[in-house]
Design a protein around this motif. Structure first.
Motif, PDB file in Angstrom:
ATOM      1  N   GLY A 163     -12.057  23.516  21.773  1.00 25.85           N
ATOM      2  CA  GLY A 163     -12.047  24.397  21.705  1.00 25.85           C
ATOM      3  C   GLY A 163     -10.329  24.540  22.255  1.00 25.85           C
ATOM      4  O   GLY A 163      -9.254  23.654  22.253  1.00 25.85           O
ATOM      5  N   SER A 164      -9.858  26.001  22.260  1.00 28.76           N
ATOM      6  CA  SER A 164      -8.403  26.927  22.637  1.00 28.76           C
ATOM      7  C   SER A 164      -7.935  27.963  22.819  1.00 28.76           C
ATOM      8  O   SER A 164      -9.791  28.708  22.698  1.00 28.76           O
ATOM      9  CB  SER A 164      -7.843  26.545  20.988  1.00 28.76           C
ATOM     10  OG  SER A 164      -6.946  26.982  20.604  1.00 28.76           O
ATOM     11  N   ARG A 165      -7.444  27.681  23.735  1.00 26.91           N
ATOM     12  CA  ARG A 165      -7.150  29.465  24.046  1.00 26.91           C
ATOM     13  C   ARG A 165      -6.634  30.658  22.776  1.00 26.91           C
ATOM     14  O   ARG A 165      -6.609  31.482  23.099  1.00 26.91           O
ATOM     15  CB  ARG A 165      -5.837  29.596  24.785  1.00 26.91           C
ATOM     16  CG  ARG A 165      -6.841  28.824  26.463  1.00 26.91           C
ATOM     17  CD  ARG A 165      -5.510  28.569  27.063  1.00 26.91           C
ATOM     18  NE  ARG A 165      -5.742  28.027  28.349  1.00 26.91           N
ATOM     19  CZ  ARG A 165      -5.705  26.612  29.167  1.00 26.91           C
ATOM     20  NH1 ARG A 165      -4.601  26.022  27.791  1.00 26.91           N
ATOM     21  NH2 ARG A 165      -6.146  25.978  29.650  1.00 26.91           N
ATOM     22  N   ASP A 166      -6.172  29.667  22.098  1.00 26.29           N
ATOM     23  CA  ASP A 166      -5.965  30.961  20.545  1.00 26.29           C
ATOM     24  C   ASP A 166      -6.921  30.705  19.716  1.00 26.29           C
ATOM     25  O   ASP A 166      -7.923  30.297  19.808  1.00 26.29           O
ATOM     26  CB  ASP A 166      -5.272  29.942  20.036  1.00 26.29           C
ATOM     27  CG  ASP A 166      -3.996  31.316  18.036  1.00 26.29           C
ATOM     28  OD1 ASP A 166      -4.855  31.980  18.138  1.00 26.29           O
ATOM     29  OD2 ASP A 166      -3.372  30.176  17.990  1.00 26.29           O
ATOM     30  N   PRO A 167      -6.839  32.336  20.227  1.00 27.12           N
ATOM     31  CA  PRO A 167      -8.797  32.810  19.061  1.00 27.12           C
ATOM     32  C   PRO A 167      -8.508  32.603  18.091  1.00 27.12           C
ATOM     33  O   PRO A 167      -9.624  32.197  17.599  1.00 27.12           O
ATOM     34  CB  PRO A 167      -8.918  34.660  19.332  1.00 27.12           C
ATOM     35  CG  PRO A 167      -7.708  34.425  20.545  1.00 27.12           C
ATOM     36  CD  PRO A 167      -6.774  33.782  20.005  1.00 27.12           C
ATOM     37  N   LEU A 168      -7.238  32.148  17.176  1.00 27.07           N
ATOM     38  CA  LEU A 168      -7.385  32.499  15.738  1.00 27.07           C
ATOM     39  C   LEU A 168      -8.282  31.161  15.099  1.00 27.07           C
ATOM     40  O   LEU A 168      -8.424  30.692  14.293  1.00 27.07           O
ATOM     41  CB  LEU A 168      -6.021  32.574  15.633  1.00 27.07           C
ATOM     42  CG  LEU A 168      -5.430  33.347  15.245  1.00 27.07           C
ATOM     43  CD1 LEU A 168      -3.893  33.819  14.886  1.00 27.07           C
ATOM     44  CD2 LEU A 168      -6.269  34.814  14.643  1.00 27.07           C
ATOM     45  N   TRP A 169      -8.176  29.987  16.338  1.00 21.81           N
ATOM     46  CA  TRP A 169      -8.620  28.900  16.339  1.00 21.81           C
ATOM     47  C   TRP A 169      -9.633  28.464  15.856  1.00 21.81           C
ATOM     48  O   TRP A 169     -10.680  27.307  15.266  1.00 21.81           O
ATOM     49  CB  TRP A 169      -7.662  27.552  17.321  1.00 21.81           C
ATOM     50  CG  TRP A 169      -8.339  25.868  17.527  1.00 21.81           C
ATOM     51  CD1 TRP A 169      -7.654  25.174  17.216  1.00 21.81           C
ATOM     52  CD2 TRP A 169      -9.516  25.896  17.914  1.00 21.81           C
ATOM     53  NE1 TRP A 169      -8.472  24.192  17.310  1.00 21.81           N
ATOM     54  CE2 TRP A 169     -10.024  24.947  17.550  1.00 21.81           C
ATOM     55  CE3 TRP A 169     -11.086  26.362  18.452  1.00 21.81           C
ATOM     56  CZ2 TRP A 169     -10.591  23.558  17.591  1.00 21.81           C
ATOM     57  CZ3 TRP A 169     -11.806  25.628  18.677  1.00 21.81           C
ATOM     58  CH2 TRP A 169     -12.465  23.774  18.592  1.00 21.81           C
ATOM     59  N   ARG A 170     -10.614  29.357  16.401  1.00 21.39           N
ATOM     60  CA  ARG A 170     -12.266  29.532  16.799  1.00 21.39           C
ATOM     61  C   ARG A 170     -12.645  29.819  15.173  1.00 21.39           C
ATOM     62  O   ARG A 170     -13.134  29.354  14.327  1.00 21.39           O
ATOM     63  CB  ARG A 170     -12.691  30.447  17.964  1.00 21.39           C
ATOM     64  CG  ARG A 170     -12.657  30.225  19.109  1.00 21.39           C
ATOM     65  CD  ARG A 170     -12.993  31.227  19.694  1.00 21.39           C
ATOM     66  NE  ARG A 170     -14.254  31.691  19.817  1.00 21.39           N
ATOM     67  CZ  ARG A 170     -15.128  31.491  20.979  1.00 21.39           C
ATOM     68  NH1 ARG A 170     -14.921  32.019  21.753  1.00 21.39           N
ATOM     69  NH2 ARG A 170     -16.357  31.740  20.347  1.00 21.39           N
ATOM     70  N   ARG A 171     -11.646  30.360  13.878  1.00 22.31           N
ATOM     71  CA  ARG A 171     -12.061  30.845  13.112  1.00 22.31           C
ATOM     72  C   ARG A 171     -12.541  29.863  11.798  1.00 22.31           C
ATOM     73  O   ARG A 171     -13.980  30.079  11.472  1.00 22.31           O
ATOM     74  CB  ARG A 171     -11.172  31.053  11.921  1.00 22.31           C
ATOM     75  CG  ARG A 171     -11.035  32.733  12.744  1.00 22.31           C
ATOM     76  CD  ARG A 171      -9.450  34.096  12.020  1.00 22.31           C
ATOM     77  NE  ARG A 171      -9.000  34.765  12.563  1.00 22.31           N
ATOM     78  CZ  ARG A 171      -8.172  35.998  12.150  1.00 22.31           C
ATOM     79  NH1 ARG A 171      -7.842  35.469  11.397  1.00 22.31           N
ATOM     80  NH2 ARG A 171      -7.906  36.906  12.762  1.00 22.31           N
ATOM     81  N   PRO A 172     -12.029  28.656  11.640  1.00 24.96           N
ATOM     82  CA  PRO A 172     -12.872  27.859  11.119  1.00 24.96           C
ATOM     83  C   PRO A 172     -14.513  27.201  11.688  1.00 24.96           C
ATOM     84  O   PRO A 172     -15.466  27.402  10.384  1.00 24.96           O
ATOM     85  CB  PRO A 172     -11.589  26.556  10.961  1.00 24.96           C
ATOM     86  CG  PRO A 172     -11.063  27.069  11.594  1.00 24.96           C
ATOM     87  CD  PRO A 172     -11.086  27.921  12.245  1.00 24.96           C
ATOM     88  N   VAL A 173     -13.971  26.944  12.577  1.00 23.41           N
ATOM     89  CA  VAL A 173     -15.767  27.169  13.556  1.00 23.41           C
ATOM     90  C   VAL A 173     -16.862  28.015  13.185  1.00 23.41           C
ATOM     91  O   VAL A 173     -18.154  27.659  12.803  1.00 23.41           O
ATOM     92  CB  VAL A 173     -15.490  25.953  15.357  1.00 23.41           C
ATOM     93  CG1 VAL A 173     -17.062  26.494  15.433  1.00 23.41           C
ATOM     94  CG2 VAL A 173     -14.192  25.778  15.210  1.00 23.41           C
ATOM     95  N   GLU A 174     -16.081  29.130  13.220  1.00 29.17           N
ATOM     96  CA  GLU A 174     -17.446  30.572  13.340  1.00 29.17           C
ATOM     97  C   GLU A 174     -17.627  30.636  11.991  1.00 29.17           C
ATOM     98  O   GLU A 174     -18.361  30.898  11.316  1.00 29.17           O
ATOM     99  CB  GLU A 174     -16.765  31.781  13.632  1.00 29.17           C
ATOM    100  CG  GLU A 174     -16.763  31.259  14.882  1.00 29.17           C
ATOM    101  CD  GLU A 174     -15.958  32.474  15.979  1.00 29.17           C
ATOM    102  OE1 GLU A 174     -15.027  33.479  15.374  1.00 29.17           O
ATOM    103  OE2 GLU A 174     -15.746  32.972  17.018  1.00 29.17           O
ATOM    104  N   ALA A 175     -16.693  30.146  10.773  1.00 30.30           N
ATOM    105  CA  ALA A 175     -16.813  29.850   9.780  1.00 30.30           C
ATOM    106  C   ALA A 175     -18.434  29.184   9.118  1.00 30.30           C
ATOM    107  O   ALA A 175     -18.838  29.561   8.001  1.00 30.30           O
ATOM    108  CB  ALA A 175     -15.630  29.900   8.157  1.00 30.30           C
ATOM    109  N   VAL A 176     -17.869  27.618   9.519  1.00 28.32           N
ATOM    110  CA  VAL A 176     -19.141  26.707   9.765  1.00 28.32           C
ATOM    111  C   VAL A 176     -20.305  27.671  10.088  1.00 28.32           C
ATOM    112  O   VAL A 176     -21.490  27.011   9.387  1.00 28.32           O
ATOM    113  CB  VAL A 176     -19.133  25.582  10.015  1.00 28.32           C
ATOM    114  CG1 VAL A 176     -19.469  24.360   9.689  1.00 28.32           C
ATOM    115  CG2 VAL A 176     -16.902  24.869   9.598  1.00 28.32           C
TER     116      VAL A 176
END
Length: 126
Positions: free
Chosen positions: A13-26
């Motif tokens: 997890g991260s406060r930066d919403p861009l950080w979630r992109r690879p996880v959501e791509a998986v």
């Protein structure tokens, strides 16, 4: 027919919403590959949803089997200690669920080889 099993992709997890992109791509790729499963993301800290929240949501949807897949390269304290205790507590709180904690992805030889291949390509492209 509704799905009977789910896969939770658990990341730090991260406060930066861009950080979630690879996880959501998986998540999107896995959902496309396994349309009979429910695939959700969850995060240990810093952003929602939490693992607890996702397990609760899935249990209320009638899901009975859940695999938690930690998307961690290394086995730090979270993976070694916190996560097994959290999954055990969730299993006690939801006795109707079959809740399984998969090994973290950093233990998988295929991922290690892929990272080595990517690094080798980067060196060649210089």
């Amino acid at each position: 027919m509704s799905p009977s099993h789910a896969i939770i992709l658990l990341a730090h997890g991260s406060r930066d919403p861009l950080w979630r992109r690879p996880v959501e791509a998986v998540q999107a790729r896995l959902q496309a590959a396994q349309p009979d499963a429910v695939v959700r993301c969850a995060y240990l800290e810093l952003c929602p949803p939490t693992l607890h929240d996702v397990v609760q949501e899935l249990a209320t949807q009638g899901i009975r089997r859940i695999a938690v897949v930690p998307l961690f390269l290394g086995a730090g304290r979270h993976v070694r200690e916190d996560l097994p205790l959290t999954v055990e507590a969730l299993a006690r709180a939801h006795p109707a669920l079959q809740l399984r904690l998969a090994p973290h992805v950093g233990e998988d030889e295929r991922l290690l080889q892929l990272m080595a291949d990517i690094a080798a390509e980067a060196a060649i492209d210089q």
